[in-house]
Design an enzyme around this catalytic site. Structure first.
Site, PDB file in Angstrom:
ATOM      1  CG  ASP A   1      -3.348   3.909  -3.412  1.00  0.00           C
ATOM      2  OD1 ASP A   1      -4.465   3.049  -3.741  1.00  0.00           O
ATOM      3  OD2 ASP A   1      -3.974   4.933  -2.727  1.00  0.00           O
ATOM      4  CD  GLU A   2      -5.537  -1.439  -2.447  1.00  0.00           C
ATOM      5  OE1 GLU A   2      -5.291  -1.993  -1.408  1.00  0.00           O
ATOM      6  OE2 GLU A   2      -6.805  -0.900  -2.619  1.00  0.00           O
TER       7      GLU A   2
ATOM      8  NE  ARG B   1      -2.703  10.266   6.171  1.00  0.00           N
ATOM      9  CZ  ARG B   1      -2.778   9.071   5.748  1.00  0.00           C
ATOM     10  NH1 ARG B   1      -2.809   8.016   6.548  1.00  0.00           N
ATOM     11  NH2 ARG B   1      -2.947   8.879   4.472  1.00  0.00           N
TER      12      ARG B   1
ATOM     13  CE1 TYR C   1      -4.271   8.577  -6.265  1.00  0.00           C
ATOM     14  CE2 TYR C   1      -6.065  10.155  -6.005  1.00  0.00           C
ATOM     15  CZ  TYR C   1      -5.483   8.924  -6.474  1.00  0.00           C
ATOM     16  OH  TYR C   1      -6.400   8.088  -7.195  1.00  0.00           O
TER      17      TYR C   1
ATOM     18  CG  ASP D   1      -1.934   1.179   1.117  1.00  0.00           C
ATOM     19  OD1 ASP D   1      -1.986   1.743   0.257  1.00  0.00           O
ATOM     20  OD2 ASP D   1      -2.500   1.082   2.204  1.00  0.00           O
TER      21      ASP D   1
END
Length: 470
Positions: A143-144, A83, A30, A25
């Site tokens: 994206d994985e 985050r 992005y 992952d």
């Protein structure tokens, strides 16, 4: 003492060894792509923001300035620096800036009146090219990906006579053990006699994954996280346990400790209506509670196929193998029409099918050039009053006009069956690819079919012709 695994005594492959399956992952991908394009963003809290569907729909190229710190669009990716301030995906721009006034908002590029994800898609393809060096590689989304590195793990086990060595960058490797996620050094220091065959194979697989992740980082500049287990279900569950730029190993002995406290909806295929039905009928919430239900009762309540399947899922058992697929299985483009933007006329359907078909035709053209293949089937999908509807037909041609008119014909048939309707999502997809080399006449077929106005045979579309279905 403990008997040596067979690979220590012979070059013969052990009979039916446990697989080593990996879920990779890419971390806040992005955002990483945007930092790669604009290094001044490095280390700053950033988020990638959706364009304003109620505002300006002009084309904004990837190369144009795209930092719009006054945007109130929805956040679709959030860097780890952001985050840390409490910024989360799906927040609106103004709410996110209240959490983090320094936040840099990068808008996705736009084309054809909608988001254009090409730069992220192409960056993801570069990562897949590297991951595929390690074994069987299945691209799962932009994206994985899933990897099966069993063969390389076995090769190393034979070479090193079974003894696992600490992987590259061991500080980025974790093991899910008795006390949850912990550093890997103690696990890798297990005495020779105490290793199980299955754990040894996971340990060798972890070394393969650490090297692949290192190559992705050094060649492309992207960090990624990974889960390493014996099947796709478990690998996916443990890839997110410790992020970013980490990999987590799930030994067999720890599977139930990980699964039991999870809500049933966390298991693949149980996040929707089936999961709700299982929880409601049995009066349970967690995987551990599901595991306690006898298989005979599950079979009685849910049938001879679903019952035993639930019994296996609660124990982390899955036969879903990694399929060699580095190319997308389908190409899809779509647009959402919220609130007052919902489509209510065929004229508007026609306009937006033209815009979406333009993007799909461009992507089919790029894919054809790069991968020497063309699609045989196209689908249209739409959402109306909460229901998702899909229809398909033979690919009428590769031009924007033929794709749009075939899509419109399919929607017209759907509209004719109902008195009133509104469309809140509209998608076009292309699938069922065949190699140009395998059928040389295919190019001729498309040239002749392109002028036929897109009349195809109606059938059932792929289950979900939504964008970026791998």
């Amino acid at each position: 003492g403990h008997p040596h695994p067979v690979w220590r005594m012979t070059s013969r492959v052990p009979a039916l060894p446990r697989a080593v399956v990996v879920h990779v992952d890419l971390d806040a991908f992005y955002c990483q792509v945007e930092v790669g394009r604009d290094p001044s963003l490095q280390g700053q809290p950033i988020a990638v923001v959706q364009y304003n569907p109620f505002g300006d729909l002009r084309t904004i190229l990837p190369s144009e300035p795209r930092i719009f710190n006054d945007s109130n669009g929805s956040l679709i990716a959030v860097s780890y620096e952001a985050r840390a301030f409490g910024v989360k995906r799906n927040m609106r721009g103004d709410e996110a800036r209240r959490q983090c006034p320094e936040l840099q908002l990068v808008q996705v590029p736009t084309a054809n009146g909608k988001a254009d994800l090409t730069i992220y898609r192409e960056a993801g393809a570069q990562v897949i090219d590297i991951l595929a060096r390690g074994g069987v590689c299945e691209r799962a989304s932009i994206d994985e990906a899933y990897l099966d590195v069993t063969e390389e793990a076995l090769r190393r086990a034979r070479r090193d006579h079974g003894r696992p060595v600490l992987p590259l960058n061991p500080e980025q490797c974790r093991v899910y053990g008795p006390d949850g996620v912990a550093g890997c050094e103690a696990w890798f220091s297990t005495p020779d006699w105490a290793w199980s065959d299955a754990d040894e194979l996971l340990a060798h697989g972890a070394a393969v994954v650490a090297e692949l992740r290192h190559v992705v980082q050094t060649e492309l500049g992207y960090s990624c996280s990974a889960g390493i287990a014996h099947n796709k279900l478990l690998a996916k569950l443990c890839s997110g346990l410790h992020k970013p730029q980490q990999q987590t190993i799930l030994p067999e002995s720890a599977v139930q400790r990980l699964l039991d406290p999870l809500m049933i909806a966390k298991l693949r295929s149980l996040g929707g209506k089936l999961g709700q039905q299982v929880a409601q009928v049995l009066g349970i919430e967690t995987v551990g509670q599901l595991r306690a239900v006898p298989e005979t009762r599950l079979r009685t309540l849910f049938g001879p196929e679903t019952g035993p399947w639930l019994h296996r899922m609660a124990r982390g058992q899955s036969s879903d193998r990694v399929q060699q697929r580095t190319l997308p299985k389908s190409l899809g483009c779509g647009k959402t029409f919220r609130a007052q933007n919902a489509i209510r006329t065929l004229q508007d359907v026609q306009y937006w099918l033209q815009q979406i078909a333009r993007e799909l035709a461009e992507r089919i053209g790029s894919d054809r050039e790069r991968n020497q293949r063309v699609p045989q089937t196209m689908g249209v999908g739409l959402s109306s009053h909460g229901d998702h509807v899909s229809r398909s037909c033979a690919m009428p041609g590769l031009s924007v006009e033929s794709i749009a008119s075939a899509g419109l014909a399919l929607v017209r048939r759907w509209v004719a069956e109902r008195a009133e309707w509104t469309v809140t999502d509209l998608y076009l997809s292309a699938c069922n690819f065949r190699s140009i080399a395998a059928c040389p006449s295919i190019a001729t077929f498309f040239q002749s079919a392109a002028g036929e106005g897109g009349q195809g045979t109606q059938g059932l579309a792929p289950p979900d012709p939504r964008p970026d279905s791998p």
